[in-house]
Design a protein around this motif. Sequence first.
Motif, PDB file in Angstrom:
ATOM      1  N   UNK A  48      17.757  -1.979  43.352  1.00 42.24           N
ATOM      2  CA  UNK A  48      17.525  -3.170  42.571  1.00 42.24           C
ATOM      3  C   UNK A  48      17.315  -4.432  43.362  1.00 42.24           C
ATOM      4  N   UNK A  49      18.238  -4.741  44.235  1.00 43.91           N
ATOM      5  CA  UNK A  49      18.123  -5.991  44.963  1.00 43.91           C
ATOM      6  C   UNK A  49      18.987  -5.928  46.201  1.00 43.91           C
ATOM      7  N   UNK A  50      18.744  -6.875  47.092  1.00 49.69           N
ATOM      8  CA  UNK A  50      19.604  -7.026  48.248  1.00 49.69           C
ATOM      9  C   UNK A  50      20.799  -7.873  47.841  1.00 49.69           C
ATOM     10  N   UNK A  75       8.014 -12.991  52.886  1.00 51.38           N
ATOM     11  CA  UNK A  75       8.404 -13.983  53.882  1.00 51.38           C
ATOM     12  C   UNK A  75       7.773 -13.678  55.244  1.00 51.38           C
ATOM     13  N   UNK A 102      12.293 -11.806  43.275  1.00 48.52           N
ATOM     14  CA  UNK A 102      11.859 -10.425  43.475  1.00 48.52           C
ATOM     15  C   UNK A 102      10.322 -10.356  43.594  1.00 48.52           C
ATOM     16  N   UNK A 104      11.613 -10.825  50.044  1.00 46.48           N
ATOM     17  CA  UNK A 104      11.809  -9.979  51.226  1.00 46.48           C
ATOM     18  C   UNK A 104      11.193  -8.621  50.927  1.00 46.48           C
ATOM     19  N   UNK A 105      10.238  -8.156  51.747  1.00 51.15           N
ATOM     20  CA  UNK A 105       9.570  -6.892  51.433  1.00 51.15           C
ATOM     21  C   UNK A 105      10.542  -5.714  51.425  1.00 51.15           C
ATOM     22  N   UNK A 106      10.358  -4.832  50.438  1.00 50.13           N
ATOM     23  CA  UNK A 106      11.220  -3.671  50.255  1.00 50.13           C
ATOM     24  C   UNK A 106      10.482  -2.421  50.731  1.00 50.13           C
TER      25      UNK A 106
END
Lengths: 239, 239
Positions: free
Chosen positions: B222-224, B179, B174, B213-215
């Motif tokens: 929370x997460x991918x 990337x 996180x 991975x940019x959010x």
Amino acid sequence: MVVKSELKLIKSLQQKKCRNEHGLFVVEGKKTVEEVVNSSMKVYKLFAVDPSDLEVNYNDVVKVSSKELSQMSSLKNPNGYLGVFHIPNKSNKILSDWTLVLDGVQDPGNLGTIIRLCDWFGISDIVCSLDTVDCYNAKVLQATMGSITRVNIQYLDLIEFLKATKIPVYGTFMNGVSVTTSKLPKKGIMIMGNEGKGVSGAVAKLCTDRLAIPQFGGVTTESLNVASATAILLHEIRR
Amino acid sequence: MVVKSELKLIKSLQQKKCRNEHGLFVVEGKKTVEEVVNSSMKVYKLFAVDPSDLEVNYNDVVKVSSKELSQMSSLKNPNGYLGVFHIPNKSNKILSDWTLVLDGVQDPGNLGTIIRLCDWFGISDIVCSLDTVDCYNAKVLQATMGSITRVNIQYLDLIEFLKATKIPVYGTFMNGVSVTTSKLPKKGIMIMGNEGKGVSGAVAKLCTDRLAIPQFGGVTTESLNVASATAILLHEIRR
């Protein structure tokens, strides 16, 4: 204690027809129930085997036995918490810069993953064709992990919707232009098609641009899963 | 006609222990059965309700009744075709430029989708930790859509494997470096972690680089999903 008529009502919400009739949907699992209660969604009723364990701003949690819970649940192994919520009135305004359009996505796991992806990438609007799987289906909700509370999902006649829009309409096709070489605009519509058939003929005609994800494996690999393809395209939109 | 002992054997292959004991695995569905038969995998036995309908280079297809098929099948609604194949001897050589490493991926659908992604992006080697879900699990095979025949999958002690490697080891976290701003080398290892816990502590220590991975959504997402994250990272490797 839950009365029999209520058990029956909640069980019936596993069917789309009954969800629409009553304007209610069901969420299961501690974390997802907590997330939906603490969002802008309106609670109809909350059930828990151990109410004290639920971290929510809601006082009226009904204590139930494991047997009662399993009578309401759509899961083989119910996990202690079940919430019934009112289906929100959907805003028919499009708020985000990019809108994701789904043309006949059938698999609940795929739709759930796609909703979660939109949440991650800040795409607040999804427009689904009328034959796309219902977003209040239990398996969809299980895969969204609470993202359902943060993404606005509408079911519309896609032809009418696309005919009325004035922004660029990108469709994804096996023979489109590589997304890595395309310059994407600030605002647009991205269409993902059905798992087996892709974007339907009538919708394809309304696309202003055709995109593809470049492939590097052998020629035998047929296609990417629609959720994987959506992950890559939304990443490219935000890149 | 299928003898009782054979029905029992094939049914038992739903368990990993029995698959390993007999060196056999089961594939269901016309398209996937055809793809596996026509690959380098060795057939043990093929069953079909309508053998004439199967497009394969194999003559000895056993005609079965729907009832017999459902006695062998792991599906609620078996779809007419079932193949039993020998588990291939895995090459322990790494052939591709990039190797995908999975550290404790548990969901069969996720592993199946990841195998299909590697096939699409020309990543021919996957190394799984010993606690990653078995790639010959029926639900994994259903999600791979035949890609299992084109990707070499090994189950190894990750610590030993990573200690022995001389190429860069990228872990996904996180709080890693985006990337999209990292310059990825021509050859490397990409590690994806468990659905809930991510990359494990001991494995994380052996990473030479930490990626993310940019959010773009709100902070609450929370997460991918691990398969979505893999889609984006493999796309970036090949970009």
